[in-house]
Design an enzyme around this catalytic site. Structure first.
Site, mmCIF file in Angstrom:
data_model
loop_
_atom_site.group_PDB
_atom_site.id
_atom_site.type_symbol
_atom_site.label_atom_id
_atom_site.label_comp_id
_atom_site.label_asym_id
_atom_site.label_seq_id
_atom_site.Cartn_x
_atom_site.Cartn_y
_atom_site.Cartn_z
ATOM 1 N N CYS A 132 0.871 -1.185 0.000
ATOM 2 C CA CYS A 132 0.000 0.000 0.000
ATOM 3 C C CYS A 132 0.898 1.222 0.000
ATOM 4 O O CYS A 132 1.722 1.396 0.899
ATOM 5 C CB CYS A 132 -0.906 0.029 1.220
ATOM 6 S SG CYS A 132 -1.778 1.622 1.373
ATOM 7 N N CYS A 135 0.291 3.567 3.087
ATOM 8 C CA CYS A 135 0.918 3.149 4.345
ATOM 9 C C CYS A 135 2.427 3.008 4.204
ATOM 10 O O CYS A 135 3.130 2.900 5.197
ATOM 11 C CB CYS A 135 0.377 1.803 4.811
ATOM 12 S SG CYS A 135 -1.368 1.793 5.153
ATOM 13 N N LYS A 312 -26.797 18.726 19.319
ATOM 14 C CA LYS A 312 -27.799 19.668 18.833
ATOM 15 C C LYS A 312 -27.276 21.094 18.732
ATOM 16 O O LYS A 312 -27.796 21.883 17.984
ATOM 17 C CB LYS A 312 -29.050 19.608 19.697
ATOM 18 C CG LYS A 312 -28.850 20.162 21.086
ATOM 19 C CD LYS A 312 -30.112 19.981 21.916
ATOM 20 C CE LYS A 312 -29.770 20.313 23.366
ATOM 21 N NZ LYS A 312 -30.715 19.760 24.297
ATOM 22 N N LYS A 315 -23.706 21.196 14.527
ATOM 23 C CA LYS A 315 -23.492 20.077 13.625
ATOM 24 C C LYS A 315 -22.180 20.305 12.889
ATOM 25 O O LYS A 315 -21.838 19.597 11.971
ATOM 26 C CB LYS A 315 -24.646 19.977 12.630
ATOM 27 C CG LYS A 315 -26.003 19.859 13.292
ATOM 28 C CD LYS A 315 -26.703 18.568 12.889
ATOM 29 C CE LYS A 315 -28.110 18.487 13.449
ATOM 30 N NZ LYS A 315 -28.145 18.018 14.832
HETATM 31 ZN ZN LIG Z 1 -2.779 1.780 3.443
#
Ligand SMILES: [Zn+2]
Length: 648
Positions: A132, A135, A312, A315
């Site tokens: 990846c 990462c 409330k 948001k």
């Molecule tokens: Zn990754």
């Protein structure tokens, strides 16, 4: 009196933060926790070294710099400064800030690499695997989910390359044995179990280099300049390089006492790579390392994640950077109190502006702020400064003195366990007791009766002494408020736990009134159409009788195993224990919890539900969870109970 360990030297580290984005709630939480612990230990008189810093190498930084048309170091300088500025704004009291681009760090990384290479702990080899790029690491087949990186949800790509490898596999048996024999090195306990789980699979050797053809922005290998050092191998060594060369004074003094504070997302590098690296480099006890000894390996203290909840009044808290910006709206102390009080260390918790304001109003404005305002008002009105009132010296009330002593020892125990939430609950119980003490003793009534002078003097000296006590014990948690409390009673000494003992004074000093220590935040009226004082309900719910409620068999259960139900996106198969009884449950929480993060947790289950079969798995009960919009949270206990315990 205290259960504190006898260490009087304390070395605490945060992870070094990766500078590919601005500081956010997650970074701030870890750093605030570390700062609180460092302040507490200093208050206790320990010799403390508190380290934080920034991790500045790797693909993402190089790419971001290229995109911005600048040198990686220029980008690193700017982004690292954003962290130092943020910590200055939050009043973080670190002793050193390390950057992995500093020469002192690169020198140590290269020295360790050279040492390992010469001792054949590092070898040259070829590796092919699923990678990846986000990462910057390879993933094993087991870790990949539907062909994607489990963290980034982007497809992993098969690449093959020649690299240098650290013989990590050689340390598998040692590490497993070590973790089994030393339960205290990783806490909370379930994270140690998670590491032992990793170690049940064969441990691979660790690729510790990246070819310069793919990545330039890193520390060059000292024995082959065609490669730079893998970011994790580089980054972890900051914990040593900040102190200096092995054998240097700071290393000798602090390294044996190190504790690493980390988030659970970086458990594997810290719990697997790091101890193996230290073992191989000879930085553990009784090894030739210039006299450095470390009891086992660096002790890990692991915390959970924040999720963003709805609320409330706003948001707008849509992300973790905005969450941190609330420090400017509500103040550092309120933010700090909220994160320490709201998250049981080691578990996940939900962050919302509404919950922060609730805590601010209830605990800070109401309990603490009112106490300080009432006590100082009475001391000003009825104490020696007031005309005609000259109470005789008296010791504070014994009951309150005892409560202060009990509070100190409970806080010490909680801090030993990194249980910040429990420490605050203990202090707030003392504060609640003082508010009740004022209600019951009614100084304003005593002041009207000349025959009650002596009693009034006792009450006033109790309040003054209690404020002095709080001005010390609150320092690690609410540094600004604690300083204001000390200033208002003119306590000019440097705060120290050794002085957080009530009953040492029978004098009433000068006091100034202090009101509005934490002003209440006015919660805006709920939007039209909503029921007052609450979230919109999901429609009318019929009431039930207590007998109907009693038909529910709610129990505490411990999750002993968790796995994804095949072909299902939402379902997890959980094996839980109710006392001695094992059960299988199916829970629709797979989008919110990773299975490995659940093992060891205690949850609340409906134990007498009719069995149901979901995706081929029979579920014998139901796990309780709350939900609001996208957010989901498991119901958990705020202190430990044995599994099987009844919930009512
Ligand atoms: Zn990754």
């Amino acid at each position: 009196m205290s259960s504190r360990s006898p260490d009087d030297v304390f070395y605490l580290t945060t992870p070094i933060y990766y500078i590919n984005g601005p500081p956010h709630l997650g970074h701030a939480y870890t750093t605030i926790v570390a700062d609180t612990m460092a302040r507490y230990r200093r208050l206790a008189g320990d010799d403390v070294f508190f380290l934080t810093g920034t991790d500045e190498h790797g693909d993402k930084i190089a790419q971001a710099a290229a995109k911005a048309g600048e040198a990686p170091l220029a980008l690193a300088d700017r982004n690292s400064k954003a962290f130092r500025d943020q910590w200055a704004a939050l009043g973080i009291t670190y002793d050193d800030f390390i950057r992995t681009t500093e020469p002192r760090h690169a020198r140590l990384v290269q020295a360790i690499l050279k040492n390992l290479f010469e001792r054949d702990q590092i070898y040259f080899g070829k590796y092919g695997g699923q990678y990846c790029f986000g990462c910057e690491r390879f993933y094993t087949e087991k870790e990949i989910v539907d062909g994607k990186c489990p963290d980034h949800q982007t497809p992993v790509i098969y690449i093959e390359e020649e690299n240098y490898f650290f013989r990590m596999s050689a340390y598998q048996d040692w590490l497993r044995g070590y973790l089994e024999d030393h339960p205290d090195v990783v806490q909370p306990e379930r994270f140690r179990n998670e590491l032992l789980g990793f170690l049940r699979e064969p441990l691979q050797d660790l690729s510790i280099s990246r070819p310069k053809s793919r990545l330039q922005w890193g520390i060059p290998l000292p024995f082959d300049d065609r490669f730079v050092t893998y970011v994790w191998f580089d980054a972890l060594l900051n914990y040593v390089s900040a102190l200096g060369e092995p054998g240097s004074d700071l290393v000798r003094r602090y390294w044996p006492h190190v504790r690493h504070l980390i988030g659970k997302d970086i458990l594997k590098p810290h719990g697997i790579y790091w101890p193996c690296m230290l073992k191989a480099a000879g930085l553990l006890r009784d090894e030739a390392s210039g006299g450095v000894s470390l009891p086992g390996f660096a002790r890990l203290r692991v915390h959970g994640f924040w999720t963003l909840g709805g609320g409330k009044i706003s948001k707008s808290v849509g992300n973790v950077v905005e969450a941190l910006a609330l420090t400017r709206k509500y103040g550092n102390d309120a933010f700090r109190y909220f994160v320490l009080r709201e998250m049981p260390f080691g578990q996940d918790a939900s962050f919302s502006e509404e919950a922060l304001v609730d805590r601010l109003n209830a605990d800070l404005a109401n309990d603490l702020g009112n106490l300080v305002s009432r006590a100082t008002t009475m001391l000003v009105n009825f104490g020696p400064q007031a005309a005609g009132a000259t109470p005789a010296p008296e010791l504070p009330d014994q009951e309150i003195r005892d409560r202060a002593a009990e509070t100190s020892s409970a806080v010490a125990q909680a801090m030993d366990e990194f249980a910040f939430q429990r420490a605050l609950v203990e202090i707030w119980s003392f504060i609640g007791g003082l508010n009740r003490y004022i209600d019951a003793s009614q100084p304003w009534t005593l002041a009207k009766d000349p025959g009650k002078r002596a009693r009034l003097a006792t009450v006033l000296v109790t309040l003054a002494d209690a404020l002095r006590y709080l001005g010390i014990v609150l320092e690690p948690f609410l540094p600004e408020a604690a300083a204001r409390i000390r200033a208002t009673i003119e306590d000019t000494r440097r705060p120290a736990l050794a002085n957080a003992v009530m009953g040492r004074t029978d004098e009433l000093g000068r006091v100034r009134r202090l009101s509005g220590l934490f002003p209440r935040v006015d919660v805006k009226a709920a939007p039209a159409g909503s029921p007052p004082g609450g979230a919109p309900s999901e429609g009318p719910t019929a009431r039930i009788t207590i007998d109907e409620f009693k038909r529910l068999d709610l129990r505490v259960a411990e999750i002993v195993a968790a796995e994804v139900v095949p072909k299902s996106k939402k379902l997890l198969k959980l094996t839980v224990r109710l006392g001695e009884e094992p059960r299988t449950l199916v829970a629709g929480i797979a989008e919110h919890y990773r299975p490995e993060a659940l093992v060891g947790r205690k949850v609340v289950v409906v134990a007498n539900l009719e069995p149901a079969t979901l995706m081929g798995v029979t579920s014998n009960g139901m796990v309780l969870a709350g939900s609001a919009g996208e957010a989901l949270a498991l119901v958990a206990l705020d202190r430990d109970l044995p599994s099987g315990a009844k919930v009512r």
